[in-house]
Write an enzyme that holds these catalytic residues in place. Structure first.
Site, PDB file in Angstrom:
ATOM      1  N   SER A   1      -9.461  -0.786   7.314  1.00 53.56           N
ATOM      2  CA  SER A   1      -8.952  -0.637   5.945  1.00 53.56           C
ATOM      3  C   SER A   1      -8.260  -1.843   5.332  1.00 53.56           C
ATOM      4  CB  SER A   1      -8.004   0.554   5.874  1.00 53.56           C
ATOM      5  OG  SER A   1      -8.758   1.738   5.843  1.00 53.56           O
TER       6      SER A   1
ATOM      7  N   SER B   1      -9.458   1.658   3.160  1.00 54.81           N
ATOM      8  CA  SER B   1      -8.633   2.415   2.261  1.00 54.81           C
ATOM      9  C   SER B   1      -7.589   1.590   1.486  1.00 54.81           C
ATOM     10  CB  SER B   1      -7.905   3.497   3.062  1.00 54.81           C
ATOM     11  OG  SER B   1      -7.063   2.910   4.038  1.00 54.81           O
TER      12      SER B   1
ATOM     13  N   LYS C   1       0.857  -1.183   0.000  1.00 58.45           N
ATOM     14  CA  LYS C   1       0.000   0.000   0.000  1.00 58.45           C
ATOM     15  C   LYS C   1       0.897   1.238   0.000  1.00 58.45           C
ATOM     16  CE  LYS C   1      -3.849   1.818   2.841  1.00 58.45           C
ATOM     17  NZ  LYS C   1      -4.606   1.597   4.086  1.00 58.45           N
TER      18      LYS C   1
HETATM   19  N1  GLN Z   1     -12.790   3.703   6.743  1.00 55.77           N
HETATM   20  C1  GLN Z   1     -12.106   4.130   7.903  1.00 55.77           C
HETATM   21  C2  GLN Z   1     -11.824   5.609   7.849  1.00 55.77           C
HETATM   22  O1  GLN Z   1     -12.209   6.208   6.918  1.00 55.77           O
HETATM   23  C3  GLN Z   1     -10.881   3.303   8.099  1.00 55.77           C
HETATM   24  C4  GLN Z   1      -9.612   3.902   7.651  1.00 55.77           C
HETATM   25  C5  GLN Z   1      -8.443   3.007   7.873  1.00 55.77           C
HETATM   26  O2  GLN Z   1      -8.557   1.918   8.443  1.00 55.77           O
HETATM   27  N2  GLN Z   1      -7.297   3.460   7.423  1.00 55.77           N
HETATM   28  O3  GLN Z   1     -11.270   6.167   8.734  1.00 55.77           O
END
Ligand code: GLN
Length: 489
Positions: A176, A152, A77
């Protein structure tokens, strides 16, 4: 490679026994990338030349049996720092940022013999649930190109589903890794806070961020986790807890006899879409069939988890984002004539909408007049959420729950409704608030949307071994998913 050898562990065995060359493996992934990337858009950058050069060198040298990922093509990532290789965090702010060091997990993977094919797309600074917040491009779900891959770590999950590499490392602050894995029909594990070093992983919310594997099956996740786990003197939040042999321990369990699996009412009642509920309920039947006993539980503070998560995540991200000021590194606006103007122009032009929104809300909840009402209160309720888990684990070994109330949604469907998007994280954020471990296992396809549905196993701190064993058993009980429809020639 054919379908049977399309997994990390199988490929490693073939390489080590000399039946296949590293170059062939890398070439086959690059070929798959050439074919699928124009539609999937999973990568921020592809390192074709570097990967092939390294593969050739490794072939000249011959297999090194002491290196557990010898010749294995992986992706990362793009919020994980790679030396001399652009690390953008999906942001204009870092579009030309070349770190001068590797994240510890990257160094460990290199030392284990892995080859990096490139960096995968993400929501800007990992803030989002659909990968639509990336400044670069929109990644598409290999099961339906009109749908999001989740986020994400959407680039990593889509890339694994599309067969572009044999594994990836993503990050999970509020879901994420687990949510995109669920949306794309692959496996993804969020390890315990402190299991994997975060040195060189660009911070979103430092009290919750963890890196973990995304791969095509449990064994492949175990193989990656094995390498990246462990104490790191460069990360004071990493824990000095022995790393079990995750991979070989998978063989020690062929059923779930003696295991108590908790089903918290708050995760199973109300909010679930009916097709997700049907797939998850079938998975529960398999869990029982495999010999586990299921017990219903109460985790009464779960309904507050999203609010608590958003306050804490936004507060922490607002202070983490402060380092991007146009001075130290990253984008600097050249038009400004004085310092304050430079800060304002740099940050308003290089940060996307969601990042700016979170900086503003985060600064607000930390401000003197509102700290007690928001941040302090959230920190207190966080403790109660943690205690829900501690109490639950008095009655069960692991918790089983859905990953997301819905399957993957359409691109653009939720971009204008951030609140709705935050609420989708209801089943994943508590685990991060509690600092514990969890894994997504693909459970089947929804009967209405025909999209993948994942089921989540959650365990106490440092229960990765049990989680992986259980996921491995379940993998054999659940029907395997076909290959993603949208890519069928
Ligand atoms: N969807 C969550 C957010 O928007 C998780 C983000 C993450 O785990 N990096 O914060």
């Amino acid at each position: 490679m054919n379908d049977k050898t399309d997994t990390l562990c199988a490929t490693r065995d073939l390489i080590l026994s000399g039946q296949i060359k590293v170059t062939e493996v890398v070439q086959s992934c690059l070929e798959r990338i050439r074919k699928t990337e124009p539609v999937i858009q999973a990568f921020v950058n592809i390192q074709e030349v570097k990967a092939l050069d390294l593969a050739r060198k490794m072939d000249e040298q011959g297999p090194d049996k002491d290196k557990p990922l010898w010749g294995i093509p992986l992706t990362l990532k793009d919020n994980i720092c790679t030396r001399d290789q652009r690390t953008t965090c999906g942001s204009k702010m870092l579009e030309n940022f070349n770190p001068c060091y590797d994240a510890t997990l990257v160094r460990k993977l290199r030392e284990a013999g892995a080859i990096f094919l490139g960096k995968t797309n993400l929501d800007e600074f990992a803030e989002g649930s659909s990968t639509e917040n990336s400044a670069h491009k929109k990644t598409r779900n290999p099961w339906d190109l009109n749908k999001v891959p989740g986020g994400s770590s959407g680039g990593s999950a889509a890339s694994i589903a599309a067969g572009q590499s044999l594994g990836s490392v993503g990050t999970d602050t509020g879901g994420s890794i687990r949510q995109p894995a669920s949306f794309c029909g692959v496996f993804g594990m969020k390890p315990t806070y402190g299991r994997v070093s975060r040195y060189g992983v660009v911070a979103l919310a430092s009290s919750m961020d963890q890196a973990g594997p995304i791969a095509a099956n449990t064994a492949d996740c175990a193989a990656i986790l094995q390498v990246i786990s462990g104490h790191d003197p460069l990360d004071s939040t990493s824990m000095d807890v022995p790393v079990p042999d995750y991979l070989s321990s998978l063989e020690r369990r062929t059923d779930l006899k003696g295991l108590r699996v908790g089903l918290p009412a708050q995760y199973w009642e109300g909010k679930l879409d009916s097709e997700v509920e049907r797939v998850c309920s079938k998975a529960l039947e398999q869990i029982s069939l495999a010999g586990a006993e299921t017990v219903t539980l109460d985790m009464p503070h779960t309904p507050h988890a999203v609010a608590v998560y958003e306050i804490i995540a936004m507060a922490e991200s607002s202070s983490n984002m402060a380092r991007f000021d146009g001075v130290k590194y990253g984008y600097r606006d050249k038009e400004a004539r004085e310092l304050l103007d430079m800060y304002i122009k740099t940050r308003s032009r290089a940060f996307g909408e969601e990042v700016q929104r979170r900086i503003m809300i985060g600064s607000y909840v930390l401000s003197a007049g509102y700290y007690d009402a928001y941040f302090k209160k959230a920190a207190q309720v966080r403790r109660l959420i943690y205690q829900d888990f501690i109490q639950a684990f008095e009655y069960c070994d692991l918790i089983c729950a859905p990953v997301s109330p819905f399957t993957a949604f359409r691109l653009g469907e939720m971009v204008d409704d951030p609140l709705q998007m935050y609420l989708l994280d209801i089943f994943t954020v508590s685990l991060n608030l509690a600092g514990m471990a969890g894994i997504t296992v693909p459970a089947g396809l929804g009967d209405r949307t025909d999209m993948p549905v994942g089921i989540q196993l959650m365990g106490p701190a440092f229960s990765e071994e049990l989680l992986l064993q259980t996921a491995h058993v379940l993998e054999n009980y659940l029907p395997p998913l076909p290959s993603p429809r949208a890519l069928n020639e």
